[in-house]
Motif scaffolding. Structure first.
Motif, PDB file in Angstrom:
ATOM      1  N   THR A 285      29.940  46.622  50.303  1.00  0.00           N
ATOM      2  CA  THR A 285      31.358  46.638  49.937  1.00  0.00           C
ATOM      3  C   THR A 285      31.502  46.570  48.427  1.00  0.00           C
ATOM      4  O   THR A 285      32.316  47.256  47.832  1.00  0.00           O
ATOM      5  CB  THR A 285      32.098  45.454  50.585  1.00  0.00           C
ATOM      6  OG1 THR A 285      32.022  45.582  52.005  1.00  0.00           O
ATOM      7  CG2 THR A 285      33.556  45.416  50.158  1.00  0.00           C
ATOM      8  N   ASP A 286      30.667  45.734  47.805  1.00  0.00           N
ATOM      9  CA  ASP A 286      30.727  45.578  46.350  1.00  0.00           C
ATOM     10  C   ASP A 286      29.400  44.967  45.899  1.00  0.00           C
ATOM     11  O   ASP A 286      28.652  44.406  46.707  1.00  0.00           O
ATOM     12  CB  ASP A 286      31.897  44.655  45.976  1.00  0.00           C
ATOM     13  CG  ASP A 286      32.324  44.819  44.523  1.00  0.00           C
ATOM     14  OD1 ASP A 286      31.669  45.588  43.776  1.00  0.00           O
ATOM     15  OD2 ASP A 286      33.316  44.184  44.142  1.00  0.00           O
ATOM     16  N   GLU A 287      29.115  45.104  44.604  1.00  0.00           N
ATOM     17  CA  GLU A 287      27.922  44.442  44.081  1.00  0.00           C
ATOM     18  C   GLU A 287      28.041  44.307  42.578  1.00  0.00           C
ATOM     19  O   GLU A 287      28.727  45.079  41.916  1.00  0.00           O
ATOM     20  CB  GLU A 287      26.649  45.199  44.449  1.00  0.00           C
ATOM     21  CG  GLU A 287      26.532  46.612  43.968  1.00  0.00           C
ATOM     22  CD  GLU A 287      25.276  47.293  44.557  1.00  0.00           C
ATOM     23  OE1 GLU A 287      24.208  46.643  44.651  1.00  0.00           O
ATOM     24  OE2 GLU A 287      25.382  48.480  44.915  1.00  0.00           O
ATOM     25  N   ASP A 288      27.390  43.277  42.046  1.00  0.00           N
ATOM     26  CA  ASP A 288      27.234  43.152  40.593  1.00  0.00           C
ATOM     27  C   ASP A 288      25.812  42.678  40.328  1.00  0.00           C
ATOM     28  O   ASP A 288      24.954  42.781  41.204  1.00  0.00           O
ATOM     29  CB  ASP A 288      28.301  42.229  40.005  1.00  0.00           C
ATOM     30  CG  ASP A 288      28.224  40.799  40.516  1.00  0.00           C
ATOM     31  OD1 ASP A 288      27.133  40.348  40.971  1.00  0.00           O
ATOM     32  OD2 ASP A 288      29.248  40.093  40.471  1.00  0.00           O
ATOM     33  N   GLU A 289      25.557  42.184  39.141  1.00  0.00           N
ATOM     34  CA  GLU A 289      24.165  41.899  38.781  1.00  0.00           C
ATOM     35  C   GLU A 289      23.535  40.769  39.581  1.00  0.00           C
ATOM     36  O   GLU A 289      22.327  40.721  39.752  1.00  0.00           O
ATOM     37  CB  GLU A 289      24.066  41.569  37.283  1.00  0.00           C
ATOM     38  CG  GLU A 289      24.123  42.841  36.444  1.00  0.00           C
ATOM     39  CD  GLU A 289      23.961  42.519  34.970  1.00  0.00           C
ATOM     40  OE1 GLU A 289      23.454  41.415  34.656  1.00  0.00           O
ATOM     41  OE2 GLU A 289      24.344  43.365  34.146  1.00  0.00           O
TER      42      GLU A 289
ATOM     43  N   GLY B 285      39.394  31.486  46.040  1.00  0.00           N
ATOM     44  CA  GLY B 285      38.143  31.693  46.754  1.00  0.00           C
ATOM     45  C   GLY B 285      36.905  31.358  45.949  1.00  0.00           C
ATOM     46  O   GLY B 285      36.961  31.171  44.727  1.00  0.00           O
ATOM     47  N   PHE B 286      35.784  31.282  46.659  1.00  0.00           N
ATOM     48  CA  PHE B 286      34.499  30.997  46.025  1.00  0.00           C
ATOM     49  C   PHE B 286      33.714  32.285  45.765  1.00  0.00           C
ATOM     50  O   PHE B 286      32.702  32.266  45.089  1.00  0.00           O
ATOM     51  CB  PHE B 286      33.662  30.063  46.908  1.00  0.00           C
ATOM     52  CG  PHE B 286      34.177  28.658  46.989  1.00  0.00           C
ATOM     53  CD1 PHE B 286      33.584  27.634  46.265  1.00  0.00           C
ATOM     54  CD2 PHE B 286      35.277  28.347  47.780  1.00  0.00           C
ATOM     55  CE1 PHE B 286      34.058  26.330  46.342  1.00  0.00           C
ATOM     56  CE2 PHE B 286      35.762  27.056  47.865  1.00  0.00           C
ATOM     57  CZ  PHE B 286      35.159  26.034  47.146  1.00  0.00           C
ATOM     58  N   THR B 287      34.161  33.377  46.363  1.00  0.00           N
ATOM     59  CA  THR B 287      33.430  34.639  46.202  1.00  0.00           C
ATOM     60  C   THR B 287      34.426  35.787  46.297  1.00  0.00           C
ATOM     61  O   THR B 287      35.571  35.587  46.726  1.00  0.00           O
ATOM     62  CB  THR B 287      32.303  34.749  47.259  1.00  0.00           C
ATOM     63  OG1 THR B 287      31.408  35.793  46.901  1.00  0.00           O
ATOM     64  CG2 THR B 287      32.867  35.011  48.659  1.00  0.00           C
ATOM     65  N   LYS B 288      34.019  36.973  45.900  1.00  0.00           N
ATOM     66  CA  LYS B 288      34.916  38.134  45.890  1.00  0.00           C
ATOM     67  C   LYS B 288      35.481  38.441  47.272  1.00  0.00           C
ATOM     68  O   LYS B 288      34.801  38.251  48.281  1.00  0.00           O
ATOM     69  CB  LYS B 288      34.145  39.371  45.429  1.00  0.00           C
ATOM     70  CG  LYS B 288      34.239  39.643  43.954  1.00  0.00           C
ATOM     71  CD  LYS B 288      33.789  41.082  43.660  1.00  0.00           C
ATOM     72  CE  LYS B 288      33.579  41.258  42.165  1.00  0.00           C
ATOM     73  NZ  LYS B 288      32.930  42.539  41.839  1.00  0.00           N
ATOM     74  N   GLY B 289      36.685  38.956  47.294  1.00  0.00           N
ATOM     75  CA  GLY B 289      37.244  39.508  48.529  1.00  0.00           C
ATOM     76  C   GLY B 289      37.967  38.491  49.377  1.00  0.00           C
ATOM     77  O   GLY B 289      38.652  38.854  50.332  1.00  0.00           O
ATOM     78  N   VAL B 290      37.805  37.206  49.057  1.00  0.00           N
ATOM     79  CA  VAL B 290      38.389  36.144  49.876  1.00  0.00           C
ATOM     80  C   VAL B 290      39.354  35.339  49.011  1.00  0.00           C
ATOM     81  O   VAL B 290      39.047  35.049  47.854  1.00  0.00           O
ATOM     82  CB  VAL B 290      37.288  35.217  50.444  1.00  0.00           C
ATOM     83  CG1 VAL B 290      37.886  34.169  51.365  1.00  0.00           C
ATOM     84  CG2 VAL B 290      36.239  36.034  51.173  1.00  0.00           C
ATOM     85  N   GLY B 291      40.530  34.997  49.585  1.00  0.00           N
ATOM     86  CA  GLY B 291      41.511  34.195  48.857  1.00  0.00           C
ATOM     87  C   GLY B 291      41.291  32.703  49.089  1.00  0.00           C
ATOM     88  O   GLY B 291      40.148  32.225  49.107  1.00  0.00           O
ATOM     89  N   ASP B 292      42.378  32.015  49.287  1.00  0.00           N
ATOM     90  CA  ASP B 292      42.379  30.554  49.442  1.00  0.00           C
ATOM     91  C   ASP B 292      41.275  30.115  50.410  1.00  0.00           C
ATOM     92  O   ASP B 292      41.234  30.570  51.553  1.00  0.00           O
ATOM     93  CB  ASP B 292      43.755  30.126  49.964  1.00  0.00           C
ATOM     94  CG  ASP B 292      43.962  28.618  49.909  1.00  0.00           C
ATOM     95  OD1 ASP B 292      43.159  27.914  49.256  1.00  0.00           O
ATOM     96  OD2 ASP B 292      44.947  28.164  50.535  1.00  0.00           O
ATOM     97  N   THR B 293      40.407  29.211  49.948  1.00  0.00           N
ATOM     98  CA  THR B 293      39.214  28.861  50.706  1.00  0.00           C
ATOM     99  C   THR B 293      38.929  27.363  50.619  1.00  0.00           C
ATOM    100  O   THR B 293      39.083  26.757  49.563  1.00  0.00           O
ATOM    101  CB  THR B 293      37.976  29.608  50.138  1.00  0.00           C
ATOM    102  OG1 THR B 293      38.219  31.005  50.188  1.00  0.00           O
ATOM    103  CG2 THR B 293      36.712  29.268  50.923  1.00  0.00           C
ATOM    104  N   VAL B 294      38.490  26.810  51.732  1.00  0.00           N
ATOM    105  CA  VAL B 294      38.004  25.428  51.761  1.00  0.00           C
ATOM    106  C   VAL B 294      36.505  25.444  52.041  1.00  0.00           C
ATOM    107  O   VAL B 294      36.060  26.119  52.982  1.00  0.00           O
ATOM    108  CB  VAL B 294      38.732  24.612  52.853  1.00  0.00           C
ATOM    109  CG1 VAL B 294      38.085  23.235  53.038  1.00  0.00           C
ATOM    110  CG2 VAL B 294      40.207  24.486  52.521  1.00  0.00           C
TER     111      VAL B 294
END
Lengths: 372, 372, 372, 372
Positions: free
Chosen positions: D59-63, D122-131
């Motif tokens: 879906t996505d990637e970075d370094e 969120g803690f990572t890409k693609g995800v909003g409000d997160t616990v």
């Protein structure tokens, strides 16, 4: 009353009214159908179809020609796509057992008065000493023994696509007089495995083999000589439906002409496609061993609605009527001779034809009649 | 230009012109479609079809009734075959989460003015406290929670036939006004997963779920109320073709009405059969997870020739026009109301209709047009 | 460095140190391996295994013998179960092309000084004129041409079980000196398709064919003469796992000795079972065409951990060490001669052996070493 | 005497000796397991394994990170690969039904005295409000509702590899005290579907679900907290063997740890792989519907040799002993607590353990005992 096919000990096809003479020269020892040379009008479009969609392996290619093979193959090619002005089949190619079988091919067809050409370095890449003939039925046949070996990719699962084509299975030829064609092919060493007849003995099609499968080629009654189709084999049925699924995803589902389905004749699972030039390609899997010398011959009633599709699904009319022209050795389309016997389509579909699911139960009609 | 379906965040179906009121009472919490009661005119013939051919498991039977289940099922039955004078569907049965949901069902339908019957010992064997209603669309629905547990035969590979049916997957109902039916089913707690529309917003069919598959039931536009089909699931595709092969061997291939094929809608692999009374049965496998609260809704163009069959194979007319009557709670056939919206068959097949393989490429026609 | 097998133009197996003489008489023309006669100690138990579990078809049976065939077969039997005091293989039976090939078989083996018996009415039901010999390797071979035809059940999907066995595929024989056995079988007209060697040329096993598959029989190095296994073919892989699933449901999973898995050699999907007497049965599908006269021979390194299982799963020791006795023509067990060459198990498993997944990467060990 | 598993109406697992308190706050409404965040030491090697070999969609990637999903998925990712110094699981992520369920998660774990972190973006890409929490068992759990939608590639057969992974199916966690873990997960709203016990009530493993499959996660007895594996689903079994075949072709067969096979527990077809960091990945297909409120619970005897593999094939020791560390919310490995109950490996394999194929038939031993 089921209408199940009749099993015979020997070829049950009536003798032809106008037979081709049997040569005194022995025929070449044919190992198997090995490749087909197809003329296509748009090489890039044909390459996309056979390589990107069907996943055949490119052994070699140049500006005018692409040589393709299946994944279990170790000879140079099973299909040659060559650019030309008119879509046609240019050579039905058979591998023979020994180099000397080429001499036998020359003698056999020379005795028949056929045009014969031999080239020690072959007519196309990858193949050595080769004989090409215009056979008495008007088809361009090729015979060769010497051939370049290439990697058999059977174990290369890293390269194999979904719907992997593993073998060239057979050709199917359209010819006006099936009994005449069959008798000639038997002279050439072929054996009948199955056929379709009616009660009067009219023969609509016959399947014949050299290798021990149901066929290396079939003779389908119709205006000919024409190529009905070339067939490639997969290992499993889901690999055939995977090709359909991919065609759908590519919005190329209109390349699917008929199927998938289960044949009555041959008991194989099948699919018929049309390539960008209209050449018909079958994908085929799981027929049966026919290699015993007394292999029983299976004769289907032309009115048995399960003969062409075991599930009774309709054969589309184009499948009966359309086929590819074949070329003479100069590359000119062979004239097409009309079939004079009744056609399978006429006797089975529509107002004048009939088919049954259970013999003696005709009043129930059949599926196509119910629904269209 | 491909014509691929459009994905929406919410139900894209137009509001009905003549809506059924939304009750103030909350609907029952439906877990899943659980069983169908079918009236058949020849119980022995129906038993042969569902047990000997399709391989369903007989949980119980008496002189007038057979209770059948699938191999992964642990409740008493998924299909009830009951002798009667006219082939019809007598009950579309849903399991609810708690016993209290039966009270909710009573209140919900009573508020709608529907006929409601409740029997603490059920209407058929194996099921306890049950509510049956004539819903506002004219369908006989059943709701139950209490049910007899039987052995889940998922591990009983020694008993499973070729082509093993493992679950009841869904119903499909014919109704004249699809938006009106959908809005009512949403009141009952269903969610739309896919639908078929045209550019003008005419809605031809909609799929709706409680369990997280593509559907527990679908609403198909047509003269109704009628049962279009009941669908059972297999694990794999070859299990569906195995049923076709067996029907051929039994000379019952005329029970195959349409397929096998790949649906566009639902992405499932499918086959449609007709039982001896003409009731339609789908065999179905491999749709997708829909259980997220924001599951995307997929809307197909009615002119997309891959919507009903991803491979573009024709939908036979009988599939559009024929369906089973449904009964009221007294066992009398419900009157059928004609659809006034245009029919999917009319707009897609034949002289007045059209379909495309690739949108914007209509001049190419489509497969059925080429061949018939 | 991958360790992939080496492809040769001709049989790469070293010449035997102690060859069996090549007869001047031509060998019979063998069509295919056709049946095996097995002595079993509990006929009822053996029948349950082969008929109720594996689903072979009973052609005939009496108090001491059951004649079984596969679903694509048209000759009387592929397997004969006969009651006797000691589990053993009594006849490896090959079909020959013509009646005259029996004369050739007599001359061929007589010249070799072998014991030869001929019975014009056969040694077992369904077969006519038959020659049985004790071959120079100690195996009881049978040759026949005349045979009773029975119904080919290929189309009888109504009778076919889940996991339908469609053909007898091959035998596998244990013999101490593989090169000696191979050279003799080549005299008999067999051709090598694949083999396993080490760098020093020790040959651990070889596969040989008459029909155009990977083998009609294989020679496996070990104490012999013994029967390693008989193999039946299915059409698809799921039919092999269906047999495993059924064995589990019957609480007979301990009949599964090895697999299912993918062979390196032959590229086929496989499963090894043990029958109630310990006779080993392979279920096998999807090897490749070998019928060309110059079919490439594939030689695997004995240390390649993917040679016997392409997925690197361990070969269980019993598979290497256990096998069935074979009988002489009087029905007495042939004495077993110990292998003097190193054994495949010793050089690949355990403290003294090694295998690799990637050649040159031995330090990584291999799967079995990691886990046991 | 078969030893078939016992079916119960309710969770048959003994009450824990040292239970985690049940919060008074209601748990969040979990829809399904949704993704796993894995720390890998060589991102390029991990990407090759998950993308080039297993065919997951990027879906996505970075370094430092790659976000991957399955082909039927419409949310941003099912697997996050993140570079780090030690291979570990950083987050077991569950999707909840509504945004408000995040408040419930905070209250639930806060009441338990757990460390809780919430980030609105969120803690990572693609995800909003997160616990994210460190749960009482030591596992890092994540809960989210808001998520980016991406294309569901279910219809993109042109992109799907052989062996297409269509869904994230479940996690499997290693924990010392299974009854304690199960009771806590039931507080969180999970339901037990199957478990493994011995006669004394020692519980070796339990399977628990939110979505109506056999599990969203399982608790496996062992030193923990550790990640046993993550599992992805295919549609059909041949897609799992296709992955094995491809690993063989790539000379990566040593990535196959166990299988393929049929589970007893869950009835699913399975394969276990190890990624380049040793993280275990299961490929899984065809368990059964568990969504009814009274779904029967299946309890297997730890000595039943078909519980872990229906075909009785041995479980390799590494599968019992090896697992991945899990991280706390600061990214430090959680300390591992030793299991004090007897281990499944000890009681079933080797000198002190035993298993049976048929209960009461122990003297026959079992397959592994015969062969190693």
């Amino acid at each position: 009353m089921t209408g199940d096919p009749v099993v015979s000990d020997r070829d049950p096809i009536p003798a032809p009214a106008d037979p081709i003479p049997t040569p005194s020269s022995p025929p070449p020892d044919i190992v198997r159908c090995a490749s087909l040379e197809l003329v296509v009008t748009d090489l890039a479009a044909a390459r996309r179809f056979y390589v990107d969609v069907l996943g055949l392996v490119v052994t070699d290619e140049d500006e005018t020609t692409v040589w393709l093979r299946t994944f279990d193959e170790f000879i140079h090619h099973n299909l040659v796509l060559r650019t030309g002005p008119v879509p046609a089949a240019a050579a039905f190619s058979y591998r023979v057992r020994t180099p000397e079988d080429l001499d036998r091919a020359v003698a056999f067809y020379t005795e028949l008065g056929c045009r014969v050409e031999r080239r020690s370095d072959g007519f196309t890449k990858g193949v050595g000493d080769t004989v090409r003939v215009e056979d008495p039925l008007g088809f361009p046949l090729e015979f060769f023994h010497d051939v370049e070996h290439v990697e058999r990719l059977a174990w290369r699962y890293d390269l194999q696509p979904n719907g992997c084509l593993v073998r060239l299975d057979h050709f199917n030829q359209v010819t006006p007089d099936v009994p005449r064609a069959v008798a000639h092919m038997e002279d050439l060493g072929f054996r009948v495995t199955e056929d379709i007849q009616d009660d009067a003995g009219t023969t609509y099609a016959a399947w014949m083999r050299r290798k021990p499968t149901v066929h290396d080629t079939a003779m389908t009654g119709g205006d000919g000589p024409r190529l009905h189709h070339i067939a490639f084999a997969t290992h499993e049925k889901h690999q055939i439906t995977a090709i359909c699924d991919r065609l759908g995803a590519l919005r190329r589902s209109d390349a699917i002409e008929r199927g998938p389905g289960r044949h009555g004749v041959s008991n194989a699972f099948y699919l018929y496609l049309r390539d960008p030039d209209g050449h018909r390609v079958e994908i085929y899997t799981q027929d049966y061993w026919t290699g015993d010398p007394d292999n029983p011959v299976v004769t289907w009633d032309v009115h048995d609605n399960q003969r062409r599709d075991w599930w009774g699904n309709p054969v589309v009319p184009s499948w009966y009527t359309e086929a590819s022209r074949v070329l003479d050795l100069d590359g000119r389309p062979q004239p097409v001779v009309a079939r004079t016997d009744t056609s399978e389509m006429a006797v089975t579909i529509g107002a004048d034809g009939f088919s049954y699911t259970r013999k003696g139960d005709e009043e129930r009609g059949f599926k196509l009649g119910h629904t269209l």
